[in-house]
Design an enzyme around this catalytic site. Structure first.
Site, short mmCIF file in Angstrom:
data_model
loop_
_atom_site.label_atom_id
_atom_site.label_comp_id
_atom_site.label_asym_id
_atom_site.label_seq_id
_atom_site.Cartn_x
_atom_site.Cartn_y
_atom_site.Cartn_z
CG HIS A 53 -8.39 0.11 -2.92
ND1 HIS A 53 -7.67 -0.99 -2.57
CD2 HIS A 53 -9.12 0.31 -1.84
CE1 HIS A 53 -7.87 -1.15 -1.31
NE2 HIS A 53 -8.85 -0.38 -0.74
NE ARG A 91 -4.10 0.68 1.87
CZ ARG A 91 -5.24 0.67 2.40
NH1 ARG A 91 -5.29 1.22 3.62
NH2 ARG A 91 -5.97 -0.16 1.65
CD GLN A 117 -13.35 -2.16 -0.71
OE1 GLN A 117 -12.49 -2.10 0.29
NE2 GLN A 117 -14.48 -2.83 -0.58
CB CYS A 121 -13.87 1.09 -0.32
SG CYS A 121 -13.35 2.65 -0.23
N1 NVA Z 1 -10.13 6.53 -1.80
C1 NVA Z 1 -9.51 6.07 -0.38
C2 NVA Z 1 -9.82 4.61 -0.33
C3 NVA Z 1 -9.76 4.18 1.34
C4 NVA Z 1 -9.90 2.73 1.50
C5 NVA Z 1 -8.46 6.55 -0.07
O1 NVA Z 1 -7.26 6.49 -0.73
O2 NVA Z 1 -7.93 7.14 1.10
N1 CP Z 2 -11.40 -0.13 2.05
C1 CP Z 2 -10.19 -0.24 2.61
O1 CP Z 2 -9.21 -0.56 1.95
O2 CP Z 2 -9.88 0.12 4.04
P1 CP Z 2 -8.78 0.11 4.91
O3 CP Z 2 -8.09 1.23 4.40
O4 CP Z 2 -9.07 0.32 6.31
O5 CP Z 2 -7.85 -0.99 4.63
#
Ligand code: NVA
Ligand code: CP
Length: 299
Positions: free
Chosen positions: A133, A106, A136, A256
């Site tokens: 992502h 990540r 998800q 998500c």
């Molecule tokens: N768009 C959000 C998704 C979090 C799971 C982010 O990147 O923070």
């Molecule tokens: N939806 C998702 O990826 O959540 P987290 O940021 O908690 O991993």
């Protein structure tokens, strides 16, 4: 690097047939777990997980997936590893490839993930980048499949930021063949396009007749300084019961998570009958078990 390595950097790294087979396997594994059984499909396998951003679902679902299938996950926060002291992703990828069977990352720029993939000799899995992502969206597709069947030719409405989730929905639209209408405020549209993708500035236009309505936070991780500005710009894109009333009567709502009640979605919609967000979150576990099995065992 071996030619046969399959990475999962974007949803469209898988074909439709592969997505369906991962989903069907995830359902089998879910049934098995619900019957109190454990499928030891990743016995003695190890997953390294590099987190440069916060996580609840992604971390726990990957860790639980490995634990429940006989393997082990190793959590590396970038702050506590040598990445914080300047060790390069290309070196980290090669070192972890010597010791583990797959690496989840990540991170921020998608290019960093591509660097890991170019240097790893085990599968690299995208646990979220600024641009995509896919894990998800794989869980979202599983959730849809369980509740409604094939998503081909359905209408999906994306309401809000043209962000990493939105981009993975664009990839999913190409792979799975659904219509995707994206409603974003001017200046916040994604640059990515797709054959079955239409963009609009009207949330009502996007949601009209939709089978599935999806949203996400207005400010993603890394955009904390824009929170206040985004709160005012995105206000007309809040998913309310009124907005949901333009969708089909049996439409589902997904997010998500984490969610901000009163911002991108009202409490009533999030906790309402159309919302499947808790099942969607739970499906991260099952989808990832099937994905890990597919990637690790096909290499
Ligand atoms: N768009 C959000 C998704 C979090 C799971 C982010 O990147 O923070
Ligand atoms: N939806 C998702 O990826 O959540 P987290 O940021 O908690 O991993």
């Amino acid at each position: 690097m071996s030619k046969s390595i399959r990475h999962f950097l974007r949803l469209d790294n898988l074909s439709r047939t592969e997505v369906v087979s991962v989903i069907e396997r995830a359902i089998e594994l879910k049934v098995c777990r619900n019957n109190g059984q454990r499928a030891s499909i990743l016995e003695n396998k190890t997953l390294a997980m590099i987190f440069e951003k916060s996580s609840t679902r992604t971390r726990v679902s990957f860790e639980a997936a490995m634990a429940e299938t006989g393997g082990k996950a190793i959590f590396l926060s970038s702050a506590e590893s040598q990445l914080a002291r300047g060790e390069l992703p290309e070196d980290t990828a090669r070192v972890l490839s010597e010791m583990t069977d797959a690496i989840m990352v990540r991170t921020f720029e998608h290019e960093i993930l591509n660097t890991y993939a170019a240097h790893a000799s085990v599968p690299i899995i995208n646990g979220l980048t600024n641009d995509f992502h896919p894990c998800q969206v794989l869980a979202d597709l599983l959730t849809w499949y369980e509740l409604r069947g094939d998503i081909e030719d359905k209408k999906v409405a994306w309401v809000g930021d043209g962000n990493n989730m939105c981009n993975s929905y664009i990839n999913a639209s190409s792979v799975m063949g659904f219509e995707l209408v994206i409603a974003s405020p001017t200046g916040y549209e994604t640059a990515l396009n797709g054959e079955r993708v239409r963009k609009t500035s009207s949330a009502k236009d996007a949601v009209e007749g939709a089978d599935l309505v999806v949203t996400d936070v207005w400010a993603s991780m890394g955009q904390e300084s824009e929170v206040e500005l985004r709160r005012s710009v995105f206000k007309p894109y809040q998913v309310t019961e009124k907005l949901m009333s333009y969708a089909r009567a049996d439409a589902l709502f997904m997010h998500c998570l984490p969610a901000h009640r009163g911002e991108e979605v009202t409490k009533e919609v999030l906790e309402g009958n159309s919302s499947v967000v808790w099942a969607e979150a739970g499906n991260r576990l099952h989808a990832q078990k099937a994905l890990l099995e597919f990637l690790i065992n096909c290499n």
